[in-house]
Design a protein around this motif. Structure first.
Motif, PDB file in Angstrom:
ATOM      1  N   CYS A 212       0.917  -1.528  -0.009  1.00  0.00           N
ATOM      2  CA  CYS A 212       0.042  -0.221  -0.284  1.00  0.00           C
ATOM      3  C   CYS A 212       0.521   1.256  -0.265  1.00  0.00           C
ATOM      4  CB  CYS A 212      -0.968  -0.039   1.118  1.00  0.00           C
ATOM      5  SG  CYS A 212      -2.059  -1.331   1.733  1.00  0.00           S
ATOM      6  N   SER A 213       0.450   1.703  -0.840  1.00  0.00           N
ATOM      7  CA  SER A 213       0.714   3.253  -0.999  1.00  0.00           C
ATOM      8  C   SER A 213      -0.081   4.934  -0.662  1.00  0.00           C
ATOM      9  CB  SER A 213       2.160   3.569  -1.816  1.00  0.00           C
ATOM     10  OG  SER A 213       1.824   3.341  -3.128  1.00  0.00           O
ATOM     11  N   GLY A 214       0.561   5.751  -0.522  1.00  0.00           N
ATOM     12  CA  GLY A 214      -0.038   7.099  -1.188  1.00  0.00           C
ATOM     13  C   GLY A 214      -1.693   7.082   0.005  1.00  0.00           C
ATOM     14  N   ALA A 215      -2.993   7.518  -0.194  1.00  0.00           N
ATOM     15  CA  ALA A 215      -3.667   7.734   0.386  1.00  0.00           C
ATOM     16  C   ALA A 215      -3.975   6.365   1.345  1.00  0.00           C
ATOM     17  CB  ALA A 215      -4.467   8.100  -0.251  1.00  0.00           C
ATOM     18  N   VAL A 216      -4.308   5.099   1.033  1.00  0.00           N
ATOM     19  CA  VAL A 216      -4.603   4.106   1.226  1.00  0.00           C
ATOM     20  C   VAL A 216      -3.650   4.281   2.147  1.00  0.00           C
ATOM     21  CG1 VAL A 216      -4.989   2.141   0.551  1.00  0.00           C
ATOM     22  CG2 VAL A 216      -5.562   3.207  -0.902  1.00  0.00           C
ATOM     23  N   ALA A 217      -2.889   3.944   2.173  1.00  0.00           N
ATOM     24  CA  ALA A 217      -1.647   3.361   3.076  1.00  0.00           C
ATOM     25  C   ALA A 217      -1.544   4.348   4.575  1.00  0.00           C
ATOM     26  CB  ALA A 217      -0.333   3.739   2.649  1.00  0.00           C
ATOM     27  N   GLN A 218      -1.701   5.426   4.090  1.00  0.00           N
ATOM     28  CA  GLN A 218      -2.741   5.984   5.433  1.00  0.00           C
ATOM     29  C   GLN A 218      -3.456   6.141   6.333  1.00  0.00           C
ATOM     30  OE1 GLN A 218      -2.291  11.061   4.109  1.00  0.00           O
ATOM     31  NE2 GLN A 218      -0.635   9.781   3.424  1.00  0.00           N
ATOM     32  N   THR A 219      -4.668   5.132   5.437  1.00  0.00           N
ATOM     33  CA  THR A 219      -5.411   5.124   6.039  1.00  0.00           C
ATOM     34  C   THR A 219      -5.685   3.866   7.448  1.00  0.00           C
ATOM     35  OG1 THR A 219      -6.739   5.775   4.500  1.00  0.00           O
ATOM     36  CG2 THR A 219      -8.079   4.928   5.506  1.00  0.00           C
ATOM     37  N   CYS A 220      -5.328   2.587   5.957  1.00  0.00           N
ATOM     38  CA  CYS A 220      -4.875   1.310   6.638  1.00  0.00           C
ATOM     39  C   CYS A 220      -3.469   0.682   6.396  1.00  0.00           C
ATOM     40  CB  CYS A 220      -6.018   0.200   6.447  1.00  0.00           C
ATOM     41  SG  CYS A 220      -6.619   0.382   4.002  1.00  0.00           S
ATOM     42  N   THR A 221      -2.788  -0.288   6.825  1.00  0.00           N
ATOM     43  CA  THR A 221      -2.065  -1.177   6.364  1.00  0.00           C
ATOM     44  C   THR A 221      -2.097  -1.634   6.011  1.00  0.00           C
ATOM     45  OG1 THR A 221      -2.256  -2.548   8.861  1.00  0.00           O
ATOM     46  CG2 THR A 221      -1.792  -0.453   9.427  1.00  0.00           C
ATOM     47  N   ALA A 222      -0.770  -2.374   5.339  1.00  0.00           N
ATOM     48  CA  ALA A 222      -0.605  -3.565   4.027  1.00  0.00           C
ATOM     49  C   ALA A 222      -1.224  -4.420   5.206  1.00  0.00           C
ATOM     50  CB  ALA A 222       0.592  -4.134   4.243  1.00  0.00           C
ATOM     51  N   GLN A 223      -1.100  -4.926   6.833  1.00  0.00           N
ATOM     52  CA  GLN A 223      -1.551  -5.851   6.895  1.00  0.00           C
ATOM     53  C   GLN A 223      -3.144  -6.310   6.595  1.00  0.00           C
ATOM     54  OE1 GLN A 223       0.858  -4.272   7.980  1.00  0.00           O
ATOM     55  NE2 GLN A 223       2.379  -5.542   7.887  1.00  0.00           N
ATOM     56  N   GLU A 224      -3.958  -5.447   6.970  1.00  0.00           N
ATOM     57  CA  GLU A 224      -5.245  -4.711   7.163  1.00  0.00           C
ATOM     58  C   GLU A 224      -5.378  -5.291   6.603  1.00  0.00           C
ATOM     59  OE1 GLU A 224      -6.483  -1.698  10.816  1.00  0.00           O
ATOM     60  OE2 GLU A 224      -5.367  -1.295   8.546  1.00  0.00           O
ATOM     61  N   VAL A 225      -5.083  -4.804   5.115  1.00  0.00           N
ATOM     62  CA  VAL A 225      -5.679  -5.131   3.872  1.00  0.00           C
ATOM     63  C   VAL A 225      -5.826  -6.694   3.396  1.00  0.00           C
ATOM     64  CG1 VAL A 225      -5.523  -4.917   1.204  1.00  0.00           C
ATOM     65  CG2 VAL A 225      -4.955  -2.646   2.932  1.00  0.00           C
ATOM     66  N   GLY A 226      -4.318  -7.068   3.754  1.00  0.00           N
ATOM     67  CA  GLY A 226      -4.846  -8.548   3.703  1.00  0.00           C
ATOM     68  C   GLY A 226      -5.608  -9.600   4.494  1.00  0.00           C
TER      69      GLY A 226
END
Length: 523
Positions: A212-226
């Motif tokens: 994740c990068s950009g605005a998405v990374a500021q909202t949630c982490t890569a672990q949460e997305v996974g």
């Protein structure tokens, strides 16, 4: 909104893939997939190249300028995250799975077929490469039939005993020649078989890798997305999560420009060359440089006083390619693997680097293809205009010091290069500034070696317009205009600039320069 050409359109039209690439190497990868895979619908975004091809996995494995290979599940516009609650963001992430489950199932089917076909070809290849075992089995069958027909029980028992011992002995001897790579391939085939069986039994295991990068990374982490994607996959398809040894890995990249979901086709990155024992320059960069050099098969006459060899057009069939600062020999390895009918010479002043290069050549089976010499790049023991192609990674000064400027190096390369020959160099940002005339000792040398005043347009000559990468939308007239600008540029000595690419070496930036020699140097 998924883009056209995704895996659901597989079949006669081919499947949709993407490869990751080092920054600046996208133009090289785009050219390669077109030439090597007859790919269509080729497009790129920073760090990735997308394409459609009917090629099998064996051909896909041959890509040299790519880092990793993925089967595309979907590519769509970025998630909208501004002024929204985290719960709504999570719901939108789940829609990557729930809105189009068919694309996931089609991608899994294509992935399974790719691996299954590759595994079958590998089995045939291993069987054909193992004639000793096959011959032993055939001989055993013939002997058994003869003995049974003659009904000589006592002789049959004795011979069967001897045959068993012979087979056992041959099997043990053969086992001694099994390499680590063959063991790895066998293990990979087992993993493929398990993955295929698991899919047929609706018990596929998976793992999610996310960036994740950009605005998405500021909202949630890569672990949460996974974790969100994993829950959606379990609910939608009944697959089971396995973080250690999954059958399939799901890769997701979310940023402000796009959302990409794919399946890594190979467990080992394409950029990890099995034939390179000790890594030096990144293999993808080395191959990209070699691909620019226009390496061609031709007859040449060469006199090399250093190794006391005389070659003529009759006994040396191939162009002469030189890397005068070869280091561990990565450029030579990549070039020789792709264009074998060429005479390669690598030179360096470092004993440790030459030893590393020698070990790499031996491991790659190219010991007889590439000659290594301990000589200085500013005193090459070669006749003038004796080399067809020069490719070299100029040291950046972090590990090996070059001195204050690189003009004498370029001058010596210019001297030994044949008229019409090509030089491809990898230069640091400091070297680039030096060539632009931003540092002391940067005034270019003439072909006679004397300093000249800086002339108008000289800076432009040394640094031709940077190639930002080819685009599907570039018109032929625009390309022709760019070529005309290159043609009008004054030469640096006899070296005329042709192309320039800015590339990334991780944390370090660099430039790939290509020059052509237009006329003979006055000495």
């Amino acid at each position: 909104m998924a883009v056209p050409g995704d895996p659901r359109s597989a079949g006669a039209a081919g499947a949709r893939f993407f490869c990751t690439a080092g920054r600046g190497l996208e133009p090289f990868l785009m050219r390669e997939v077109r030439a090597r895979l007859a790919a269509t619908q080729v497009e790129y975004i920073s760090g990735k190249v997308f394409f459609t091809t009917c090629s099998d996995l064996n051909m896909l494995k041959k890509l040299k300028s790519a880092e990793r290979l993925f089967l595309l599940i979907k590519k769509q516009f970025p998630l909208t995250v501004s002024s929204r609650s985290k719960g709504k963001i999570f719901n939108e992430i789940q829609r990557l799975v729930n809105d189009d489950p068919e694309s996931w199932l089609n991608a899994i089917t294509i992935w399974k077929n790719l691996l299954q076909l590759d595994a079958e070809k590998e089995k045939v290849s291993q069987r054909d490469a193992n004639p000793l075992k096959r011959k032993t089995e055939e001989n055993g069958t013939i002997v058994a039939k003869i003995l049974k027909a003659e009904q000589i029980h006592e002789i049959q028992e004795n011979r069967e005993c001897l045959l068993e011992k012979q087979i056992e002995k041959e099997t043990l001897e053969q086992g001694d020649f099994i390499t680590e790579r063959e063991r790895f391939q066998a293990q990979s085939q087992n993993n493929v078989a398990k993955a295929i069986d698991a899919h047929d039994q609706n018990a596929l295991t998976f793992r999610v890798s996310c960036r994740c990068s950009g605005a998405v990374a500021q909202t949630c982490t890569a672990q949460e997305v996974g974790r969100i994607i994993g829950i959606a996959l379990k609910k939608q398809f009944g697959w089971k999560a396995d973080l250690r040894t999954p059958n399939v890995e799901i890769f997701i990249h979310l940023n402000d420009v796009y959302s990409v979901v794919g399946i890594p086709v190979l467990r080992v990155p394409l950029a990890s060359r099995a034939y390179i024992k000790t890594a030096g320059l990144r293999s993808t960069i080395a191959w990209a440089m070699a691909s620019l050099a226009e390496i061609k098969f031709r007859n040449i006459t060469l006199i090399c006083s250093c190794v006391c060899l005389l070659y003529s057009a009759q006994n040396l069939a191939g162009a002469f390619l030189l890397d005068p600062m070869c280091g561990l020999g990565t450029i030579l390895l990549e070039a020789a693997k792709e264009w074998p009918d060429v005479y390669y010479v690598g030179a360096d002043v470092s004993d440790s680097q030459l030893q590393g290069a020698s070990d790499n050549l031996k491991a790659a089976g190219l010991k007889d293809k590439i000659e290594l010499l301990k000589v200085s790049v500013i005193e090459l023991p070669l006749p003038s205009e004796s080399v067809n192609t020069i490719i070299s990674d100029i040291p950046f000064g972090k590990k090996f010091k070059l001195g204050k400027d690189i003009k004498s190096i370029l001058q010596e390369m210019e001297r030994v290069l044949h008229i019409g020959g090509t030089i491809v160099l990898l230069l640091s940002e400091d070297h680039d500034r030096c060539l632009k005339g931003c540092e002391d000792g940067s005034i270019p040398l003439t072909s006679k070696g004397s300093h000249t005043e800086k002339k108008p347009g000289l800076e432009k000559c040394l640094t031709p317009k940077e190639n930002a990468g080819p685009s599907e939308s570039v018109s032929p007239s625009s390309e022709a205009s760019n070529q005309e600008r290159f043609d009008r540029m004054p030469p640096f000595g006899s070296l005329v600039p042709v192309e320039r690419y800015k590339v990334s070496l991780g944390k370090t930036g660099a430039f790939i320069y290509k020059y052509k020699k237009s006329h003979s140097c006055a000495r």
